[in-house]
Design a protein around this motif. Sequence first.
Motif, PDB file in Angstrom:
ATOM      1  N   TRP A 113       0.820  -1.211   0.000  1.00 10.67           N
ATOM      2  CA  TRP A 113       0.000   0.000   0.000  1.00 10.67           C
ATOM      3  C   TRP A 113       0.859   1.269   0.000  1.00 10.67           C
ATOM      4  O   TRP A 113       0.708   2.137  -0.852  1.00 10.67           O
ATOM      5  N   ILE A 114       1.780   1.348   0.958  1.00 13.41           N
ATOM      6  CA  ILE A 114       2.532   2.588   1.157  1.00 13.41           C
ATOM      7  C   ILE A 114       3.695   2.728   0.174  1.00 13.41           C
ATOM      8  O   ILE A 114       3.879   3.779  -0.441  1.00 13.41           O
ATOM      9  N   LEU A 115       4.476   1.672   0.026  1.00 15.26           N
ATOM     10  CA  LEU A 115       5.674   1.773  -0.824  1.00 15.26           C
ATOM     11  C   LEU A 115       5.362   1.624  -2.309  1.00 15.26           C
ATOM     12  O   LEU A 115       5.990   2.261  -3.146  1.00 15.26           O
ATOM     13  N   GLU A 116       4.383   0.757  -2.632  1.00 16.40           N
ATOM     14  CA  GLU A 116       4.070   0.512  -4.044  1.00 16.40           C
ATOM     15  C   GLU A 116       2.821   1.251  -4.508  1.00 16.40           C
ATOM     16  O   GLU A 116       2.475   1.200  -5.687  1.00 16.40           O
ATOM     17  N   GLY A 117       2.120   1.896  -3.568  1.00 17.87           N
ATOM     18  CA  GLY A 117       0.958   2.708  -3.934  1.00 17.87           C
ATOM     19  C   GLY A 117      -0.284   1.933  -4.323  1.00 17.87           C
ATOM     20  O   GLY A 117      -1.134   2.445  -5.043  1.00 17.87           O
ATOM     21  N   SER A 118      -0.424   0.695  -3.861  1.00 19.14           N
ATOM     22  CA  SER A 118      -1.591  -0.119  -4.191  1.00 19.14           C
ATOM     23  C   SER A 118      -2.782   0.285  -3.319  1.00 19.14           C
ATOM     24  O   SER A 118      -2.840  -0.036  -2.131  1.00 19.14           O
ATOM     25  N   VAL A 119      -3.717   0.979  -3.925  1.00 25.05           N
ATOM     26  CA  VAL A 119      -4.907   1.432  -3.205  1.00 25.05           C
ATOM     27  C   VAL A 119      -5.739   0.245  -2.729  1.00 25.05           C
ATOM     28  O   VAL A 119      -6.332   0.275  -1.646  1.00 25.05           O
ATOM     29  N   ALA A 120      -5.780  -0.830  -3.508  1.00 24.88           N
ATOM     30  CA  ALA A 120      -6.568  -2.017  -3.143  1.00 24.88           C
ATOM     31  C   ALA A 120      -6.113  -2.583  -1.796  1.00 24.88           C
ATOM     32  O   ALA A 120      -6.944  -2.976  -0.967  1.00 24.88           O
ATOM     33  N   PHE A 121      -4.808  -2.612  -1.566  1.00 24.62           N
ATOM     34  CA  PHE A 121      -4.305  -3.108  -0.279  1.00 24.62           C
ATOM     35  C   PHE A 121      -4.657  -2.154   0.854  1.00 24.62           C
ATOM     36  O   PHE A 121      -4.974  -2.575   1.966  1.00 24.62           O
ATOM     37  N   GLY A 122      -4.620  -0.854   0.591  1.00 21.18           N
ATOM     38  CA  GLY A 122      -5.017   0.124   1.603  1.00 21.18           C
ATOM     39  C   GLY A 122      -6.472  -0.042   1.989  1.00 21.18           C
ATOM     40  O   GLY A 122      -6.825   0.016   3.173  1.00 21.18           O
ATOM     41  N   LEU A 123      -7.326  -0.270   1.000  1.00 16.76           N
ATOM     42  CA  LEU A 123      -8.750  -0.487   1.275  1.00 16.76           C
ATOM     43  C   LEU A 123      -8.967  -1.752   2.093  1.00 16.76           C
ATOM     44  O   LEU A 123      -9.791  -1.783   3.008  1.00 16.76           O
ATOM     45  N   GLU A 124      -8.220  -2.790   1.764  1.00  9.67           N
ATOM     46  CA  GLU A 124      -8.348  -4.052   2.508  1.00  9.67           C
ATOM     47  C   GLU A 124      -7.889  -3.894   3.956  1.00  9.67           C
ATOM     48  O   GLU A 124      -8.513  -4.429   4.881  1.00  9.67           O
ATOM     49  N   ILE A 125      -6.818  -3.154   4.164  1.00  3.53           N
ATOM     50  CA  ILE A 125      -6.328  -2.904   5.531  1.00  3.53           C
ATOM     51  C   ILE A 125      -7.388  -2.165   6.339  1.00  3.53           C
ATOM     52  O   ILE A 125      -7.733  -2.566   7.455  1.00  3.53           O
ATOM     53  N   LEU A 126      -7.905  -1.070   5.765  1.00  2.00           N
ATOM     54  CA  LEU A 126      -8.939  -0.301   6.461  1.00  2.00           C
ATOM     55  C   LEU A 126     -10.170  -1.151   6.721  1.00  2.00           C
ATOM     56  O   LEU A 126     -10.778  -1.079   7.797  1.00  2.00           O
ATOM     57  N   ASN A 127     -10.544  -1.966   5.756  1.00  2.00           N
ATOM     58  CA  ASN A 127     -11.719  -2.830   5.902  1.00  2.00           C
ATOM     59  C   ASN A 127     -11.562  -3.793   7.078  1.00  2.00           C
ATOM     60  O   ASN A 127     -12.503  -3.998   7.852  1.00  2.00           O
ATOM     61  N   ASN A 128     -10.390  -4.375   7.223  1.00  5.96           N
ATOM     62  CA  ASN A 128     -10.148  -5.311   8.329  1.00  5.96           C
ATOM     63  C   ASN A 128     -10.167  -4.614   9.686  1.00  5.96           C
ATOM     64  O   ASN A 128     -10.563  -5.208  10.684  1.00  5.96           O
ATOM     65  N   ILE A 129      -9.747  -3.362   9.713  1.00  6.37           N
ATOM     66  CA  ILE A 129      -9.789  -2.596  10.962  1.00  6.37           C
ATOM     67  C   ILE A 129     -11.235  -2.245  11.311  1.00  6.37           C
ATOM     68  O   ILE A 129     -11.698  -2.467  12.430  1.00  6.37           O
ATOM     69  N   VAL A 130     -11.953  -1.702  10.331  1.00  8.69           N
ATOM     70  CA  VAL A 130     -13.337  -1.266  10.548  1.00  8.69           C
ATOM     71  C   VAL A 130     -14.238  -2.435  10.934  1.00  8.69           C
ATOM     72  O   VAL A 130     -15.113  -2.301  11.785  1.00  8.69           O
ATOM     73  N   LEU A 131     -14.015  -3.584  10.329  1.00  7.01           N
ATOM     74  CA  LEU A 131     -14.859  -4.753  10.574  1.00  7.01           C
ATOM     75  C   LEU A 131     -14.860  -5.175  12.044  1.00  7.01           C
ATOM     76  O   LEU A 131     -15.883  -5.607  12.576  1.00  7.01           O
ATOM     77  N   PHE A 132     -13.734  -5.023  12.724  1.00  2.00           N
ATOM     78  CA  PHE A 132     -13.635  -5.463  14.116  1.00  2.00           C
ATOM     79  C   PHE A 132     -13.859  -4.343  15.137  1.00  2.00           C
ATOM     80  O   PHE A 132     -13.844  -4.606  16.332  1.00  2.00           O
ATOM     81  N   PHE A 133     -14.075  -3.118  14.665  1.00  2.00           N
ATOM     82  CA  PHE A 133     -14.323  -2.016  15.595  1.00  2.00           C
ATOM     83  C   PHE A 133     -15.533  -2.284  16.496  1.00  2.00           C
ATOM     84  O   PHE A 133     -15.433  -2.166  17.718  1.00  2.00           O
ATOM     85  N   PRO A 134     -16.695  -2.665  15.938  1.00  2.00           N
ATOM     86  CA  PRO A 134     -17.843  -2.932  16.814  1.00  2.00           C
ATOM     87  C   PRO A 134     -17.604  -4.094  17.778  1.00  2.00           C
ATOM     88  O   PRO A 134     -18.141  -4.103  18.882  1.00  2.00           O
ATOM     89  N   PHE A 135     -16.795  -5.055  17.365  1.00  2.00           N
ATOM     90  CA  PHE A 135     -16.500  -6.191  18.241  1.00  2.00           C
ATOM     91  C   PHE A 135     -15.854  -5.709  19.534  1.00  2.00           C
ATOM     92  O   PHE A 135     -16.273  -6.086  20.629  1.00  2.00           O
ATOM     93  N   GLY A 136     -14.844  -4.868  19.418  1.00  2.00           N
ATOM     94  CA  GLY A 136     -14.172  -4.347  20.610  1.00  2.00           C
ATOM     95  C   GLY A 136     -15.071  -3.469  21.448  1.00  2.00           C
ATOM     96  O   GLY A 136     -15.056  -3.535  22.684  1.00  2.00           O
ATOM     97  N   PHE A 137     -15.892  -2.664  20.783  1.00  2.00           N
ATOM     98  CA  PHE A 137     -16.803  -1.763  21.483  1.00  2.00           C
ATOM     99  C   PHE A 137     -17.856  -2.546  22.258  1.00  2.00           C
ATOM    100  O   PHE A 137     -18.063  -2.330  23.460  1.00  2.00           O
ATOM    101  N   ILE A 138     -18.518  -3.469  21.587  1.00  2.00           N
ATOM    102  CA  ILE A 138     -19.627  -4.201  22.215  1.00  2.00           C
ATOM    103  C   ILE A 138     -19.114  -5.214  23.232  1.00  2.00           C
ATOM    104  O   ILE A 138     -19.743  -5.410  24.278  1.00  2.00           O
TER     105      ILE A 138
END
Length: 195
Positions: free
Chosen positions: A95-120
């Motif tokens: 994502w950062i070194l090669e500029g792959s937006v798809a990998f950045g989206l996947e990283i964010l998606n994995n973070i967002v997906l578990f946010f409610p888990f930690g909260f609840i």
Amino acid sequence: MWELFQSLFEKAVWFLKLYVIEYRYLVAFLACFVFLYILFMHWLNIRFFRILREPVAIICLVVEIVAIAYFTIFFREQGESHTYELELFWSYKKWILEGSVAFGLEILNNIVLFFPFGFILTDALRRCPFWAVLLSSLAVSGCIEMSQLVFRLGLFEFDDIFNNVLGAVAGWCVFHILRSFKRRRRPESSSVYSG
């Protein structure tokens, strides 16, 4: 310096818009789920929710785990081989070194997906320490990644586990921040949830 900040801000806004467009169903589900959860469990003074606070929180936690399983396992097609990537932070490099937006989206998606888990989870267990959220999210994410590997439903990678745990920890932190605001706003004796 200001131009650099402005450029980074514009790129971040563009990236977040792209994420919302790409994962609109997941974002809509999680936003509604978290908003309604906070609304009913914390902001509205409904006697029913005060009485059944812990069972409702546990039911919501089960719903979140089912949603995680759905978005990570059930909708995927089975591949022909077991695939894995054991290098830590390889997706960040892409994502950062090669500029792959798809990998950045996947990283964010994995973070967002578990946010409610930690909260609840923090709310369901009432006095949930940091290590409990850390270990629980590690266990759930590890089970998902192992299922993907065993049943050939995706790529097993440590980055996904790291991102999932990061999302759950963020949920734990936001829960405690919101609870501290709530405690400051109301006297301890009249608080609906003293946690």
